[in-house]
Design an enzyme around this catalytic site. Structure first.
Site, PDB file in Angstrom:
ATOM      1  CB  VAL A 157      34.108  -8.195 -15.325  1.00 35.27           C
ATOM      2  CG1 VAL A 157      32.844  -8.925 -14.895  1.00 35.27           C
ATOM      3  CG2 VAL A 157      33.773  -6.774 -15.779  1.00 35.27           C
ATOM      4  N   PRO A 158      35.832  -9.840 -12.533  1.00 32.59           N
ATOM      5  CG  PRO A 158      35.823  -9.809 -10.187  1.00 32.59           C
ATOM      6  CD  PRO A 158      35.341  -9.041 -11.385  1.00 32.59           C
ATOM      7  CB  CYS A 159      35.041 -14.477 -15.006  1.00 30.32           C
ATOM      8  SG  CYS A 159      36.320 -14.036 -16.190  1.00 30.32           S
ATOM      9  CG  HIS A 160      40.292 -13.981 -11.771  1.00 30.13           C
ATOM     10  ND1 HIS A 160      39.868 -12.768 -12.267  1.00 30.13           N
ATOM     11  CD2 HIS A 160      40.918 -13.701 -10.587  1.00 30.13           C
ATOM     12  CE1 HIS A 160      40.236 -11.805 -11.448  1.00 30.13           C
ATOM     13  NE2 HIS A 160      40.855 -12.343 -10.415  1.00 30.13           N
TER      14      HIS A 160
END
Length: 310
Positions: A273-276
């Protein structure tokens, strides 16, 4: 042997050559070792970017030769050190936010992305009920294990329904990462099982297993608002970026950018879940729960994957 000693032994096993014999893990073990050097290189660049250090200087700070650093970046992410650094610049982030064409956009144009996928990991997800979250995970069993990854040691946490947690830690800080993750669901039952979580770890970090007909199932455990934010994160493709205010607008809460930032920070499934991929409104690569250096490394690594796929 005590439980503590046994856990330490299992963790040590994940770092030994025995892991290299697990199917699909040879490149990941190498990548995990490479990350330590990459981390030092990025740290030096962050502290000296105004002087635009030469590759020899960066390599010296990372503890390797310039030639070794060049080969390492090509092996680790598929880019030269120069291209990797360009992928991390503020101007590059701004270009992505403006939607300008780039090598990453070209990759999408030749089929790297499509309407039927959430992002390049081919993720399908479900959310647990608000009641399950409010109960602090009571009645939930989480199986976990530590595994090598391209971004340090990965703590993988699964349920029978799918991946529920993914944390990343530098050497020696694995137990702190576990404590942090356990605090999110304090009433859950936790079982350490390296063998049980190894297939999920391979599925996450081995790009050869990123297939649309074999989606990775994830389980989102949080408040209704947090889940809405995390679902929006899943729509950001590899090589793309979004802002906190942009996400707030997409979930019909345009004045909630700060709350969105808090939800992004609480995302329990990093990378997948690409919070970056969330940055400041001007393209600034802002804070990250798992470390700003790691965030920069992820963005550079993804740029390499997209460029290679193109």
């Amino acid at each position: 042997m005590s439980v503590k000693d046994l856990s330490a032994k299992k963790l040590a096993l994940a770092k030994t050559s025995l892991v290299r014999n697990l199917p699909g893990f040879a490149p990941l073990t190498t990548a995990a070792a490479d990350y330590d050097i990459v981390r030092r290189a990025i740290a030096h660049i962050r502290g000296n970017w105004r002087s635009q250090p030469e590759i020899d200087t960066i390599a010296d700070a990372a503890g390797v030769t310039a030639t070794d650093l060049h080969h390492l970046f090509r092996r680790w992410c598929g880019l030269t050190p120069k291209a990797f650094l360009q992928a991390l610049t503020l101007n590059h982030a701004r270009d992505l936010l403006r939607g300008k064409a780039s090598i990453l956009d070209a990759a999408y144009g030749v089929g790297l992305s499509g309407p039927g996928r959430l992002h390049d990991l081919f993720v399908t997800h479900e959310a647990m009920s608000p009641g399950e979250w409010k109960a602090g995970g009571e009645g939930l069993t989480l199986t976990y294990g530590f595994h090598p990854s391209p971004f340090g040691m990965a703590l993988v946490m699964t349920t029978p329904r799918g991946l529920a947690g993914l944390a990343l830690a530098d050497a020696g800080k694995e137990r702190a990462a576990l404590k942090d993750m356990k605090s999110r669901w304090p009433r859950a039952r936790y079982v350490e099982d390296f063998a049980a979580t190894a297939p999920t770890a391979r599925r996450i970090f081995d790009t050869g297993l990123w297939k649309p007909n074999q989606p990775l199932r994830v389980v989102l455990i949080g408040t209704d608002f947090e889940v809405r934010v995390w679902e929006q994160l899943l729509s950001i493709p590899m090589g793309g970026l979004d802002t906190y205010s942009g996400i707030a607008g997409k979930i019909d809460a345009p004045k909630a950018a700060r709350a969105v930032g808090a939800a992004v920070g609480k995302n329990p499934i990093c990378f997948v879940v690409p919070c970056h991929r969330v940055v400041g409104k001007d393209g600034d690569i802002t804070g990250y729960h798992w470390g700003i250096t790691r965030k920069r490394a992820m963005l550079g690594w993804e740029a390499g994957q997209a460029a290679t796929a193109a």
